[in-house]
Design an enzyme around this catalytic site. Structure first.
Site, PDB file in Angstrom:
ATOM      1  N   ASP A  26       1.440 -23.362  -9.082  1.00  0.00           N
ATOM      2  CA  ASP A  26       0.360 -23.943  -9.873  1.00  0.00           C
ATOM      3  C   ASP A  26       0.166 -23.069 -10.935  1.00  0.00           C
ATOM      4  O   ASP A  26      -0.269 -23.094 -11.669  1.00  0.00           O
ATOM      5  CB  ASP A  26      -0.758 -24.401  -9.332  1.00  0.00           C
ATOM      6  N   ARG A  86      -2.553 -21.512 -15.885  1.00  0.00           N
ATOM      7  CA  ARG A  86      -2.937 -22.049 -14.514  1.00  0.00           C
ATOM      8  C   ARG A  86      -3.902 -23.003 -14.607  1.00  0.00           C
ATOM      9  O   ARG A  86      -4.806 -23.130 -15.202  1.00  0.00           O
ATOM     10  CB  ARG A  86      -4.364 -20.509 -13.586  1.00  0.00           C
ATOM     11  N   ASP A 116      -4.732 -25.994  -6.287  1.00  0.00           N
ATOM     12  CA  ASP A 116      -4.346 -24.601  -4.994  1.00  0.00           C
ATOM     13  C   ASP A 116      -3.077 -25.187  -4.798  1.00  0.00           C
ATOM     14  O   ASP A 116      -3.049 -25.775  -3.696  1.00  0.00           O
ATOM     15  CB  ASP A 116      -4.869 -24.146  -4.839  1.00  0.00           C
ATOM     16  N   THR A 117      -2.294 -24.691  -4.985  1.00  0.00           N
ATOM     17  CA  THR A 117      -0.652 -24.641  -4.121  1.00  0.00           C
ATOM     18  C   THR A 117      -0.378 -23.832  -2.866  1.00  0.00           C
ATOM     19  O   THR A 117      -1.266 -22.190  -3.444  1.00  0.00           O
ATOM     20  CB  THR A 117       0.868 -24.664  -4.992  1.00  0.00           C
ATOM     21  N   GLU A 150       1.383 -19.734  -1.171  1.00  0.00           N
ATOM     22  CA  GLU A 150       1.433 -18.650  -2.077  1.00  0.00           C
ATOM     23  C   GLU A 150       3.542 -19.376  -2.169  1.00  0.00           C
ATOM     24  O   GLU A 150       3.300 -19.301  -0.268  1.00  0.00           O
ATOM     25  CB  GLU A 150       1.618 -17.334  -1.510  1.00  0.00           C
ATOM     26  N   ARG A 179      -5.389 -15.418 -17.853  1.00  0.00           N
ATOM     27  CA  ARG A 179      -4.298 -16.701 -17.746  1.00  0.00           C
ATOM     28  C   ARG A 179      -5.348 -18.061 -18.321  1.00  0.00           C
ATOM     29  O   ARG A 179      -6.268 -18.287 -18.315  1.00  0.00           O
ATOM     30  CB  ARG A 179      -4.025 -16.795 -16.119  1.00  0.00           C
TER      31      ARG A 179
END
Length: 286
Positions: free
Chosen positions: A69, A83, A88-89, A91, A135
């Site tokens: 992401d 970002r 949300d992907t 980690e 970001r």
């Protein structure tokens, strides 16, 4: 003699009339041709302008992939870390969380689709917001398709970190996520793995601040449809003790199931498995 002159005069007059008629027809043909060329030219210009008709979208180029992401782009001659908003992907190289299930798959999908050098368009969040790491928060587009949505479609991301004013696409994000949940693909193929506060391979949720670098605040998660005010309460109590559904994962459990007694929050009761499936829930695999 008069007849001959009259005949000759008639011939000359007719010839002049025909000559004038032909002369008037030539400009008409040319005008039609010029009009067609002009129309084609306008259509061509419109087609060339089509990709950039949305003034909110800014042209950029992918410079580097960070993870599923997060990417680096070149925007207005400057390198920016982006970002992706509201997704949300898992980690891939976090110092504390390590490599999470489907993290590498999400990262590989992003690298394959948003490859280095690819031209993209971005839609910055309202107000051009940034997270605490500086970001840029944005939606990414390729061929007029939002990449944030593509991650959700593949079951490689969950809807997360939804904060006003960037809520304009949240409803469609949840609709896409729900389809992935019903298909049990990607992150949704693991029981209780993707939850409102992050990813939990052990199925246990602990609402806490994460240090993984998520955008915006790191606690007090709000704006997420999965954490509404009644999310922790049991609903449809008339069927209590029968089929237990998890409102977060849209998975239902039968009394003999492994996770039946471990589910204590987000409970929706169903009188039968048929009722649960009709509501969009799928049966637990364990």
């Amino acid at each position: 003699m008069k007849k001959k002159w009259f005949s000759l005069l008639s011939v000359i007059t007719l010839s002049s009339f025909l000559a004038v008629g032909c002369a008037t027809q030539v400009p008409s043909t040319q005008q039609h041709t010029e009009t067609s060329k002009e129309q084609n030219s306008v259509t061509s210009v419109q087609s060339q302008q089509e990709p950039s008709k949305n003034k909110k979208w800014l042209p950029a180029v992918i410079v580097k992939n960070i993870d599923g992401d997060t990417v680096k782009i070149k925007l207005n001659g400057k390198i920016e870390t982006v970002r992706m908003l509201c997704v949300d992907t898992p980690e891939t190289h976090h110092p504390r969380l390590g490599v999470q299930p489907f993290g590498p798959e999400a990262s590989d999908f992003t690298k394959k689709t948003l490859y280095e050098g690819r031209s993209i368009q971005i839609e910055p969040g309202i107000g051009g917001g940034r997270d605490k790491y500086g970001r840029l928060l944005a939606y990414i587009y390729i061929n007029n398709k939002m990449f944030n949505e593509m991650l959700l479609e593949k079951g490689l991301a969950r809807v997360a970190y939804v904060y006003p004013p960037n809520t304009q696409y949240v409803d469609q994000f949840y609709a896409i996520q729900k389809k992935a949940q019903k298909k049990a693909i990607g992150i949704w193929s693991i029981e209780n793995y993707a939850q409102e506060d992050g990813y939990h391979p052990d199925g246990k949720s602990q609402i806490a601040s994460r240090s993984s670098g998520e955008p915006g605040q790191t606690s007090n998660i709000t704006g997420n449809a999965q954490t509404n005010s009644s999310g922790d309460k049991e609903t449809n109590l008339s069927c209590k003790g029968k089929i237990k559904g998890n409102a977060n994962s849209h998975i239902y459990h039968v009394p003999s199931g492994e996770y039946y007694n471990s589910l204590h929050k987000h409970i929706v009761w169903f009188c039968s498995a048929k009722d649960a499936e009709k509501a969009g829930y799928r049966q637990s695999k364990r």
